[in-house]
Design a protein around this motif. Structure first.
Motif, PDB file in Angstrom:
ATOM      1  N   PHE A 271      36.537  44.873  31.564  1.00  0.00           N
ATOM      2  CA  PHE A 271      37.342  43.803  30.947  1.00  0.00           C
ATOM      3  C   PHE A 271      38.408  43.281  31.899  1.00  0.00           C
ATOM      4  CE2 PHE A 271      35.636  46.566  27.730  1.00  0.00           C
ATOM      5  CZ  PHE A 271      34.990  45.669  26.895  1.00  0.00           C
ATOM      6  N   VAL A 272      39.000  44.186  32.698  1.00  0.00           N
ATOM      7  CA  VAL A 272      40.055  43.759  33.627  1.00  0.00           C
ATOM      8  C   VAL A 272      39.446  42.854  34.700  1.00  0.00           C
ATOM      9  CG1 VAL A 272      41.701  44.556  35.365  1.00  0.00           C
ATOM     10  CG2 VAL A 272      41.505  45.781  33.192  1.00  0.00           C
ATOM     11  N   ILE A 325      46.462  47.138  36.185  1.00  0.00           N
ATOM     12  CA  ILE A 325      46.594  46.253  37.368  1.00  0.00           C
ATOM     13  C   ILE A 325      45.214  45.963  37.960  1.00  0.00           C
ATOM     14  CG2 ILE A 325      47.584  46.054  39.689  1.00  0.00           C
ATOM     15  CD1 ILE A 325      49.821  48.024  38.567  1.00  0.00           C
ATOM     16  N   GLY A 326      44.404  47.030  38.092  1.00  0.00           N
ATOM     17  CA  GLY A 326      42.989  46.848  38.408  1.00  0.00           C
ATOM     18  C   GLY A 326      42.636  46.467  39.838  1.00  0.00           C
ATOM     19  N   ALA A 411      51.868  47.275  41.822  1.00  0.00           N
ATOM     20  CA  ALA A 411      52.146  46.334  40.717  1.00  0.00           C
ATOM     21  C   ALA A 411      52.761  45.042  41.258  1.00  0.00           C
ATOM     22  CB  ALA A 411      53.083  46.982  39.703  1.00  0.00           C
ATOM     23  N   VAL A 412      53.693  45.185  42.191  1.00  0.00           N
ATOM     24  CA  VAL A 412      54.347  44.007  42.776  1.00  0.00           C
ATOM     25  C   VAL A 412      53.326  43.159  43.537  1.00  0.00           C
ATOM     26  CG1 VAL A 412      56.046  43.242  44.490  1.00  0.00           C
ATOM     27  CG2 VAL A 412      56.610  45.097  42.903  1.00  0.00           C
ATOM     28  N   ASN A 413      52.478  43.826  44.342  1.00  0.00           N
ATOM     29  CA  ASN A 413      51.483  43.096  45.141  1.00  0.00           C
ATOM     30  C   ASN A 413      50.478  42.344  44.273  1.00  0.00           C
ATOM     31  OD1 ASN A 413      52.681  44.014  47.407  1.00  0.00           O
ATOM     32  ND2 ASN A 413      51.185  45.627  47.844  1.00  0.00           N
ATOM     33  N   ALA A 414      50.218  42.879  43.069  1.00  0.00           N
ATOM     34  CA  ALA A 414      49.245  42.211  42.192  1.00  0.00           C
ATOM     35  C   ALA A 414      49.912  41.176  41.296  1.00  0.00           C
ATOM     36  CB  ALA A 414      48.529  43.261  41.340  1.00  0.00           C
ATOM     37  N   GLY A 415      51.240  40.986  41.471  1.00  0.00           N
ATOM     38  CA  GLY A 415      51.940  39.968  40.695  1.00  0.00           C
ATOM     39  C   GLY A 415      52.462  40.439  39.351  1.00  0.00           C
ATOM     40  N   SER A 493      32.921  53.619  46.129  1.00  0.00           N
ATOM     41  CA  SER A 493      32.531  53.440  44.717  1.00  0.00           C
ATOM     42  C   SER A 493      32.615  51.977  44.303  1.00  0.00           C
ATOM     43  CB  SER A 493      33.469  54.227  43.804  1.00  0.00           C
ATOM     44  OG  SER A 493      33.597  55.527  44.256  1.00  0.00           O
ATOM     45  N   GLY A 494      33.194  51.156  45.164  1.00  0.00           N
ATOM     46  CA  GLY A 494      33.262  49.723  44.855  1.00  0.00           C
ATOM     47  C   GLY A 494      34.362  49.340  43.884  1.00  0.00           C
ATOM     48  N   TYR A 495      35.443  50.123  43.803  1.00  0.00           N
ATOM     49  CA  TYR A 495      36.545  49.767  42.888  1.00  0.00           C
ATOM     50  C   TYR A 495      37.648  49.042  43.639  1.00  0.00           C
ATOM     51  CZ  TYR A 495      34.619  52.194  38.925  1.00  0.00           C
ATOM     52  OH  TYR A 495      33.817  52.551  37.883  1.00  0.00           O
TER      53      TYR A 495
END
Length: 495
Positions: A271-272, A325-326, A411-415, A493-495
């Motif tokens: 979903f993320v 954050i994902g 978290a900051v880097n992902a906005g 793992s491709g995450y």
């Protein structure tokens, strides 16, 4: 003319049997312990501890050296990088926690070899949970581990322990029902229980039947929320930790949660990654509430073990933020944070375990008054406890500070600026209640009938404490090598 059903032919090589070997090591270990007990009833518990450690080391060896196929065992097992990494954390943590059973005082549960067999079944259950993307096998792993855990808690054989086990069991039964119902809804919508295929079907159909999908998400979040002690499914935690021994409470605060995080990571990634706004809102609310509410409750606790229980709920909220954050950096941060938290929590709970004595002159086993002024009576105990509480408070340069910093950075880097601010505020609140026991230990006068420190200590348990202390202090040198290992496994793992 009767049609004969053709026999099912399974080629043994196609099962990729190596994928199941690590879990088999734990299961075989449990059976060996039970068989040894059948032959000779009078063996000392230290033999069973050593057997448990031996089989867990073999388990760890098969993981580190694993280079087989990703898929195996009727395609139910998925041994990708994240599965190997999280299994290694689970097994390594389990080795250190079982060493705390080499204590001096005689406790009820350690007289029974079944305790150690059940402990290995718990580990095997969590290993199955993290190395599959089939909801059925995750469910089986979850139940195997949970059933054994309820029994381990009850084996302490005090009124509070049996009460804790019953509470955990009844809440766990509800979570089991949630998981089964959520899985059923996803099967109804997509026709499969494998997370990878569920993701494909949902993306191709552009999430049609969305209300049903959302209902499935809520049920599965409820089930995982119970295991990860997310708000509002956290009500069992403090009572269960208080009823368990300190060493088992430490185990509960670390190992089941890493298994839960991996399942949540695999599930919510669907979903993320597709930017599902409603699921993100639900996750955001859960993360913020889980960080904040237990922190506020922890401020008023007068028992150190209950305070640590609420702190571990709040820390689970922090780590859950990484799943929201994902990004790849956030996934790396999740594992780094949890490794640092594991080392610190192992140290903190083991110190409580070493100071556990059957003294009923205080309100509870680990009330703050009990530890007043122990800097004068036992400087070693005071210094170690101070170190682990400072680390939990996120004071640099101790271990948990780096985990928190890297997580807030992701978290900051992902906005997610507001989320990062909430994390920082919660760290500040947490620092206050971690400093409370430090004030009691270092600045107050010793209680008249104060505790006899380190009554439960032996060489092996002191070694565990020493290891935790060294890693906590020198963690600045470990962050980069750890991140290199974590990012390698996360990327494959491709995450």
């Amino acid at each position: 003319m009767t049609s004969v059903i053709p026999p099912v032919a399974i080629d043994f090589a196609s099962l990729n049997f190596t994928t199941i070997v690590p879990m088999l090591m734990a299961i075989v270990g449990a059976l060996v312990i039970l068989c040894v007990d059948l032959v000779n009833k009078k063996l000392d518990k230290s033999l069973y501890v050593m057997l448990t450690v031996l089989f867990l080391f073999v388990d760890l060896g098969t993981l580190i050296g694993y280079s087989g196929n990703v898929r195996g065992f009727f395609d139910l097992l998925l041994v990708d990088g994240i599965a190997i990494l999280s299994q290694a954390i689970i097994v390594f943590a389990s080795i250190l926690f079982i060493l705390t059973a080499m204590n001096k005082l005689r406790f009820q549960e350690y007289r029974y070899p079944e305790y150690f067999a059940l402990y290995l079944f718990v580990v095997a259950g969590f290993q199955f949970m993290v190395s599959s993307d089939s909801l059925i096998l995750i469910f089986v792993g979850l139940e195997t581990a949970s059933m054994a855990l309820y029994t381990l808690i009850a084996m302490h054989n005090r009124k509070s322990a049996i009460e804790a086990a019953i509470k955990y069991f009844t809440m766990g039964a509800l979570a089991t029902a949630f998981f089964a119902f959520g899985s059923m809804l996803f099967y109804a919508v997509t026709g499969t229980v494998e997370l990878g295929q569920i993701s494909e079907v949902l993306t191709e159909s552009n999430f049609e039947n969305y209300p049903v999908i959302l209902l499935g998400v809520v049920f599965l979040l409820g089930a995982l929320g119970f295991k990860l002690s997310l708000v509002p499914y956290h009500t069992w935690v403090a009572d269960v930790y208080e009823g368990s021994t300190a060493s088992l409470a430490g185990f509960l605060s670390v190992v089941p949660k890493i298994a839960g995080f991996v399942v949540a990571l695999r599930f919510f990634e669907i979903f993320v990654a597709s930017g599902d706004i409603y699921v993100e809102i639900i996750l955001y609310a859960t993360v913020v509430l889980t960080m904040t509410i237990p922190n506020i409750i922890a401020l008023v606790q007068t028992d150190i073990k209950r305070m640590l229980a609420y702190s571990s709920i709040s820390n689970a909220g922090f780590a859950m933020g990484a799943i929201l954050i994902g990004t790849t950096q956030a996934t790396n941060a999740l594992f780094l944070y949890w490794i640092m938290f594991f080392i610190t929590n192992l140290g903190g709970f083991t110190m409580l375990w070493l100071n556990r004595n059957k003294d009923y002159s205080f309100a509870s086993d680990h009330s703050l008054e009990k530890y007043s002024g122990i800097i004068k009576t036992s400087p070693f105990t005071a210094t170690m406890m101070g170190l682990f509480f400072l680390s939990l408070a996120g004071v640099p340069p101790f271990s948990l500070f780096w985990g928190k910093m890297y997580l807030i950075g992701s978290a900051v880097n992902a906005g997610y600026i507001i989320l990062a601010l909430i994390m920082a505020i919660n760290s500040a609140i947490a620092a206050y209640y971690y400093l409370k026991p430090i004030v009691y230990i270092f600045l107050k006068e010793p209680a008249e009938d104060g505790i006899k420190c380190m009554v439960n200590a032996t060489g092996p348990v002191k070694t565990v404490i020493g290891f935790c202390a060294i890693v906590t202090i020198l963690s600045i040198f470990l962050v980069e090598p750890l991140l290199n290992i974590i990012s390698y496994y996360v990327q494959i793992s491709g995450y």
